[in-house]
Design a protein around this motif. Sequence first.
Motif, PDB file in Angstrom:
ATOM      1  N   GLY A   1       9.321   9.383   1.410  1.00 41.57           N
ATOM      2  CA  GLY A   1       8.074   9.568   0.691  1.00 41.57           C
ATOM      3  C   GLY A   1       8.261  10.532  -0.459  1.00 41.57           C
TER       4      GLY A   1
ATOM      5  N   GLU B   1       7.107   0.552   6.791  1.00 44.58           N
ATOM      6  CA  GLU B   1       6.812   1.736   5.994  1.00 44.58           C
ATOM      7  C   GLU B   1       8.127   2.446   5.722  1.00 44.58           C
ATOM      8  OE1 GLU B   1       4.889   5.990   6.881  1.00 44.58           O
ATOM      9  OE2 GLU B   1       3.462   4.334   7.083  1.00 44.58           O
TER      10      GLU B   1
ATOM     11  N   SER C   1       0.851  -1.194   0.000  1.00 38.53           N
ATOM     12  CA  SER C   1       0.000   0.000   0.000  1.00 38.53           C
ATOM     13  C   SER C   1       0.880   1.234   0.000  1.00 38.53           C
ATOM     14  CB  SER C   1      -0.932   0.006   1.218  1.00 38.53           C
ATOM     15  OG  SER C   1      -0.188   0.153   2.407  1.00 38.53           O
TER      16      SER C   1
ATOM     17  N   GLN D   1       1.541   0.402  -5.969  1.00 38.54           N
ATOM     18  CA  GLN D   1       1.040  -0.715  -5.178  1.00 38.54           C
ATOM     19  C   GLN D   1       1.167  -1.986  -6.006  1.00 38.54           C
ATOM     20  OE1 GLN D   1      -2.712   0.095  -3.365  1.00 38.54           O
ATOM     21  NE2 GLN D   1      -2.963  -1.973  -2.591  1.00 38.54           N
TER      22      GLN D   1
ATOM     23  N   ALA E   1       3.372  10.220  -0.548  1.00 41.09           N
ATOM     24  CA  ALA E   1       3.130   8.781  -0.451  1.00 41.09           C
ATOM     25  C   ALA E   1       4.366   8.069   0.085  1.00 41.09           C
ATOM     26  CB  ALA E   1       2.768   8.210  -1.813  1.00 41.09           C
ATOM     27  N   TYR E   2       4.160   7.300   1.161  1.00 39.13           N
ATOM     28  CA  TYR E   2       5.210   6.463   1.744  1.00 39.13           C
ATOM     29  C   TYR E   2       4.848   5.014   1.456  1.00 39.13           C
ATOM     30  CZ  TYR E   2       6.507  10.650   4.299  1.00 39.13           C
ATOM     31  OH  TYR E   2       6.898  11.917   4.622  1.00 39.13           O
TER      32      TYR E   2
ATOM     33  N   GLU F   1       1.020   4.869   1.976  1.00 40.42           N
ATOM     34  CA  GLU F   1       0.506   5.648   3.101  1.00 40.42           C
ATOM     35  C   GLU F   1       0.651   7.124   2.734  1.00 40.42           C
ATOM     36  OE1 GLU F   1      -1.221   6.431   6.642  1.00 40.42           O
ATOM     37  OE2 GLU F   1      -0.866   4.406   5.895  1.00 40.42           O
ATOM     38  N   TRP F   2      -0.478   7.777   2.481  1.00 41.31           N
ATOM     39  CA  TRP F   2      -0.468   9.187   2.096  1.00 41.31           C
ATOM     40  C   TRP F   2      -0.555  10.047   3.346  1.00 41.31           C
ATOM     41  CZ3 TRP F   2       0.324  11.053  -2.750  1.00 41.31           C
ATOM     42  CH2 TRP F   2       0.253  10.120  -3.801  1.00 41.31           C
ATOM     43  N   ARG F   3       0.386  10.998   3.475  1.00 42.73           N
ATOM     44  CA  ARG F   3       0.382  11.902   4.622  1.00 42.73           C
ATOM     45  C   ARG F   3       0.637  13.328   4.159  1.00 42.73           C
ATOM     46  NH1 ARG F   3       4.137   8.138   7.722  1.00 42.73           N
ATOM     47  NH2 ARG F   3       5.692   9.725   7.318  1.00 42.73           N
TER      48      ARG F   3
ATOM     49  N   THR G   1       6.448  -6.386   7.727  1.00 42.62           N
ATOM     50  CA  THR G   1       5.932  -5.211   7.026  1.00 42.62           C
ATOM     51  C   THR G   1       6.612  -3.974   7.603  1.00 42.62           C
ATOM     52  OG1 THR G   1       3.787  -6.286   6.746  1.00 42.62           O
ATOM     53  CG2 THR G   1       3.844  -3.930   6.422  1.00 42.62           C
TER      54      THR G   1
ATOM     55  N   VAL H   1       4.443   1.141   1.789  1.00 42.38           N
ATOM     56  CA  VAL H   1       4.403   0.125   2.838  1.00 42.38           C
ATOM     57  C   VAL H   1       4.765  -1.186   2.156  1.00 42.38           C
ATOM     58  CG1 VAL H   1       2.980  -1.066   4.544  1.00 42.38           C
ATOM     59  CG2 VAL H   1       2.644   1.394   4.130  1.00 42.38           C
TER      60      VAL H   1
END
Length: 152
Positions: free
Chosen positions: A91, A87, A48, A99, A70-71, A50-52, A85, A73
Amino acid sequence: MRGWGARRWITFGLVAFGTLFTVIGVILAGVSISFLTDAERAKGTVVSLEWRTDHSGSSRKTRGNDGPVAYPVVEFTSADGKPRTFESSMGSNPPSYDQGERVDVLYRADSPEDARIDGFVSLWLLPLIFGGIGLIIIGAGTVVALVGRRRS
């Protein structure tokens, strides 16, 4: 005499500040080299993104964009057979990975949670930024010193 003293302090400040940045760059390069010498390799998959919008962990922003970053994962299986898993700490926007994309993963065998994507940016971007800026600032200090010396 007044201009000579100011140039001396400016030169000292630039060289000291540049040296500090260069030393930080060398230390960060050493950390990457140390990580690489102990690292195990595995194949991983970006599961995935991870949007921050919080850029506190971001080391770069593309084109001054203040939008979300986007980072990736990543999931991989360590040598002990356990799925892991993590992250990525790097980013970007647009995302560097999609993905489902397969990536090479580096991790410490004694600490599989300490994992990174095997890529230039994740291993060498910070050492190059700090070292490069340091060398540029040292060069500027050297130029100030040489110009001041020629005028004297």
